[in-house]
Design a protein around this motif. Sequence first.
Motif, mmCIF file in Angstrom:
data_model
loop_
_atom_site.group_PDB
_atom_site.id
_atom_site.type_symbol
_atom_site.label_atom_id
_atom_site.label_comp_id
_atom_site.label_asym_id
_atom_site.label_seq_id
_atom_site.Cartn_x
_atom_site.Cartn_y
_atom_site.Cartn_z
ATOM 1 N N GLU A 365 0.866 -1.180 0.000
ATOM 2 C CA GLU A 365 0.000 0.000 0.000
ATOM 3 C C GLU A 365 0.900 1.227 0.000
ATOM 4 O OE1 GLU A 365 -3.138 2.066 2.966
ATOM 5 O OE2 GLU A 365 -3.735 0.152 2.076
ATOM 6 N N LYS A 366 0.820 1.984 -1.071
ATOM 7 C CA LYS A 366 1.734 3.097 -1.280
ATOM 8 C C LYS A 366 1.447 4.268 -0.340
ATOM 9 C CE LYS A 366 0.448 3.338 -5.593
ATOM 10 N NZ LYS A 366 0.352 3.915 -6.947
ATOM 11 N N MET A 367 2.496 5.035 -0.081
ATOM 12 C CA MET A 367 2.290 6.328 0.557
ATOM 13 C C MET A 367 1.385 7.155 -0.346
ATOM 14 S SD MET A 367 6.201 7.151 1.705
ATOM 15 C CE MET A 367 5.782 8.805 2.233
ATOM 16 N N PRO A 368 0.635 8.099 0.195
ATOM 17 C CA PRO A 368 -0.287 8.870 -0.646
ATOM 18 C C PRO A 368 0.398 9.503 -1.861
ATOM 19 C CG PRO A 368 -0.730 9.301 1.650
ATOM 20 C CD PRO A 368 0.514 8.473 1.614
ATOM 21 N N ASP A 369 -0.035 9.073 -3.032
ATOM 22 C CA ASP A 369 0.420 9.644 -4.301
ATOM 23 C C ASP A 369 -0.825 9.944 -5.141
ATOM 24 O OD1 ASP A 369 -0.473 7.288 -5.495
ATOM 25 O OD2 ASP A 369 1.520 6.536 -5.983
ATOM 26 N N PRO A 370 -0.687 10.551 -6.322
ATOM 27 C CA PRO A 370 -1.884 10.944 -7.082
ATOM 28 C C PRO A 370 -2.840 9.804 -7.446
ATOM 29 C CG PRO A 370 0.014 12.165 -7.866
ATOM 30 C CD PRO A 370 0.548 11.141 -6.905
ATOM 31 N N SER A 371 -2.401 8.542 -7.342
ATOM 32 C CA SER A 371 -3.338 7.436 -7.607
ATOM 33 C C SER A 371 -4.432 7.366 -6.553
ATOM 34 C CB SER A 371 -2.595 6.102 -7.679
ATOM 35 O OG SER A 371 -2.102 5.720 -6.403
ATOM 36 N N ALA A 372 -4.206 8.016 -5.393
ATOM 37 C CA ALA A 372 -5.238 8.068 -4.354
ATOM 38 C C ALA A 372 -6.229 9.205 -4.614
ATOM 39 C CB ALA A 372 -4.588 8.249 -2.980
ATOM 40 N N ILE A 373 -5.957 10.013 -5.649
ATOM 41 C CA ILE A 373 -6.891 11.066 -6.072
ATOM 42 C C ILE A 373 -7.576 10.640 -7.368
ATOM 43 C CG2 ILE A 373 -7.143 13.501 -6.704
ATOM 44 C CD1 ILE A 373 -4.512 14.042 -5.219
ATOM 45 N N TRP A 374 -6.744 10.269 -8.353
ATOM 46 C CA TRP A 374 -7.256 9.787 -9.634
ATOM 47 C C TRP A 374 -6.882 8.313 -9.763
ATOM 48 C CZ3 TRP A 374 -4.225 14.372 -9.415
ATOM 49 C CH2 TRP A 374 -4.956 15.558 -9.557
ATOM 50 N N THR A 375 -7.797 7.456 -9.379
ATOM 51 C CA THR A 375 -7.537 6.013 -9.368
ATOM 52 C C THR A 375 -8.009 5.432 -10.687
ATOM 53 O OG1 THR A 375 -7.904 6.040 -6.987
ATOM 54 C CG2 THR A 375 -7.838 3.891 -8.044
ATOM 55 N N ARG A 376 -7.062 5.099 -11.544
ATOM 56 C CA ARG A 376 -7.422 4.619 -12.876
ATOM 57 C C ARG A 376 -6.342 3.683 -13.410
ATOM 58 N NH1 ARG A 376 -6.872 10.061 -16.651
ATOM 59 N NH2 ARG A 376 -4.592 10.330 -16.524
ATOM 60 N N GLY A 377 -6.661 3.013 -14.519
ATOM 61 C CA GLY A 377 -5.704 2.083 -15.106
ATOM 62 C C GLY A 377 -5.449 0.903 -14.185
ATOM 63 N N LYS A 378 -4.185 0.596 -13.980
ATOM 64 C CA LYS A 378 -3.809 -0.545 -13.137
ATOM 65 C C LYS A 378 -3.995 -0.257 -11.651
ATOM 66 C CE LYS A 378 -0.462 -2.435 -16.418
ATOM 67 N NZ LYS A 378 0.970 -2.730 -16.663
ATOM 68 N N ASP A 379 -4.104 1.009 -11.297
ATOM 69 C CA ASP A 379 -4.330 1.365 -9.890
ATOM 70 C C ASP A 379 -5.770 1.061 -9.512
ATOM 71 O OD1 ASP A 379 -1.826 2.497 -8.919
ATOM 72 O OD2 ASP A 379 -2.160 4.067 -10.416
ATOM 73 N N LYS A 380 -5.917 0.274 -8.451
ATOM 74 C CA LYS A 380 -7.270 -0.075 -7.995
ATOM 75 C C LYS A 380 -7.288 -0.122 -6.474
ATOM 76 C CE LYS A 380 -8.911 -2.803 -11.954
ATOM 77 N NZ LYS A 380 -7.835 -2.425 -12.884
ATOM 78 N N HIS A 381 -8.345 0.425 -5.908
ATOM 79 C CA HIS A 381 -8.549 0.269 -4.470
ATOM 80 C C HIS A 381 -9.018 -1.155 -4.189
ATOM 81 C CE1 HIS A 381 -7.793 4.121 -2.650
ATOM 82 N NE2 HIS A 381 -8.449 4.743 -3.611
ATOM 83 N N THR A 382 -8.710 -1.640 -3.012
ATOM 84 C CA THR A 382 -9.189 -2.962 -2.608
ATOM 85 C C THR A 382 -10.636 -2.843 -2.127
ATOM 86 O OG1 THR A 382 -8.611 -2.775 -0.266
ATOM 87 C CG2 THR A 382 -6.848 -3.471 -1.787
ATOM 88 N N GLU A 383 -11.229 -3.986 -1.813
ATOM 89 C CA GLU A 383 -12.598 -3.989 -1.276
ATOM 90 C C GLU A 383 -12.647 -3.351 0.113
ATOM 91 O OE1 GLU A 383 -12.489 -7.334 -4.267
ATOM 92 O OE2 GLU A 383 -11.137 -6.415 -2.809
ATOM 93 N N TRP A 384 -11.479 -3.234 0.739
ATOM 94 C CA TRP A 384 -11.428 -2.546 2.031
ATOM 95 C C TRP A 384 -11.805 -1.088 1.851
ATOM 96 C CZ3 TRP A 384 -9.237 0.938 5.487
ATOM 97 C CH2 TRP A 384 -9.297 0.573 6.848
ATOM 98 N N GLY A 385 -11.395 -0.518 0.710
ATOM 99 C CA GLY A 385 -11.857 0.818 0.328
ATOM 100 C C GLY A 385 -10.945 1.940 0.762
#
Length: 583
Positions: A365-385
């Motif tokens: 689980e990465k340190m906060p980076d822009p994928s936590a703002i714009w989650t797209r492509g290979k970046d996906k949140h888990t079911e934990w959310g």
Amino acid sequence: MFKNILLVTVLVVTFVSCKKENEIQVLNSSNYFDVLNKEFTGDLAFETTSFVEKYWRVVGNTGFNKSVYRIADELEKSGFVKEDVATSTDFLTYRIEKRPLEKPTWESVNAEVKIVGEETPLLQHSTNRNMIALNSYSTPKEGVTTEVVYVKDIQKLKTLNIKGKIVFAETSPSRIFKQAIVEGGAAGLITYSNPKYLQPKKNKTSIQFRAIPLNEDIKAWAIAMSYEAKEKLKAKLLKGKVVLNVNIETNIYPSEELTIIADVKGAKLPKERLVFSAHIQEPGANDNATGVGVALEMATLTAKFIKEKRFSPNRTLTFLWGDEIISTNRYVKEDSIRAKDIKWGISLDMVGEDTEKTGGTFLIEKMPDPSAIWTRGKDKHTEWGGRKMKLSEMKPHYLNDFLIDKFKEQGKRANWVVSTNPFEGGSDHVPFLKADIPSVLFWHFTDQFYHTDNDRIDKVSKTTLKNVGVTSLTSAFTLLNADKKTAKSILMNIEKAALSRLKEEQHQSEMSLAKGDSLKTQIAIISAWNNWYAKTALTTIDIVKDSTTFKKEIKKSQKLIDSMSLKVIKELGKKDSLKTLEN
């Protein structure tokens, strides 16, 4: 004569080969993976996991405390000395911190739920050890025998006469505790609330553990149900009135909070440190007996290398075992002088999964980076959310890509799947991040047995324990002895990661533009990644300190990232213009 020469040659070659095999290898950055893959067996990690998972662990209770002293025993066997008797020459030390608990601790002992008139129990503790909600009190020895009332719409709970009855609802017991128990006078609660990712129709006997507020006046109790038990009870209620006999035995008593901390003292920069945190509490095997076990084998193997004079860390390596978030938060906050020199924090949580049984994959689980703002492509949140973050909450740092690179390498070596997820929180990495200390989480998700009483030792993989332990130690040893050469290597990796990310984001933006999204938004996304990686490159200076020449290296990397970003934005502008002309 020829035969004699041949025989002598064979003997010499054999002798040299055996000598090489038995030769003790001194560890360095070029052989960390090779040596650790050979010597980190996963045996102690698995044995410790097996010991810890036998207990339903809450801070201060029997299982939690036995786990702490088990860790202490193993540390002492490997050469760690109690801090209060250690001398200045002892580089391996540990301590057990003890604090009185403000509230009593809790442990489950036994329970059974029967539908009156039926011989077979609806639920029993021997097969469903999560059935008693945390903080539940014991019933009288003969149990509580009373009618059960099914409340389909919990909004109507306050209008019902439930005094002296058992309330059955499909929700968390804590959600209805006040209305049903405190205000409604219910005898107890029996609830069901397993989320979909647990696949309850498949895992019919699983119960995800639940809790109710500790109420020393009312001495309330609640039972959590499996899907199978819930369906059976609902079917019975369709036929008419149902009376349950609920028998619960728990222990609630004053205790103390234990935290165990082991230090491997750095030889050159002892104040600077990397901290691994593994929480003991929670009832499962993967969550989080595995984190406890991996950390312990990492600590004892490091001690072995130091005693054999095969490894000497320049910075201090710390292992912390305690209560999730609370112990880590205290470690970060209670000593401000110590905290300012914590360079990296890593949370070991759910790190031993047999994914063929549990599902999901190993995640960083990465340190906060822009994928936590714009989650797209290979970046996906888990079911934990995870919530959508803000640019102001970003934490640019090389730790993300450094660790991803190391774990991908072990993935290739061991044919092991390694992935990442955007920041979500909820574990021991959070206190570090709140204190502006770079930190990530190692874990697995989705896990169809997460927080359930089916999270047992048969769902743990020794191979996974080894893979996580090997790579965690490789990463740690690299950072502990990091120098200018290491910093340059990390900087090159950042360049690679930045260019790869910008290329992927360009692809995602082109698809978004084709769907009618605005160019302004796409430019904002590219700019955010550009800014994140430019600032990430700058963080490598903490390894090299005051190096004018290295600062020039950083500026070169930043210029490269900037130029790639500008190129991407320019290309997106062309695409958007063409789209406008076509329309």
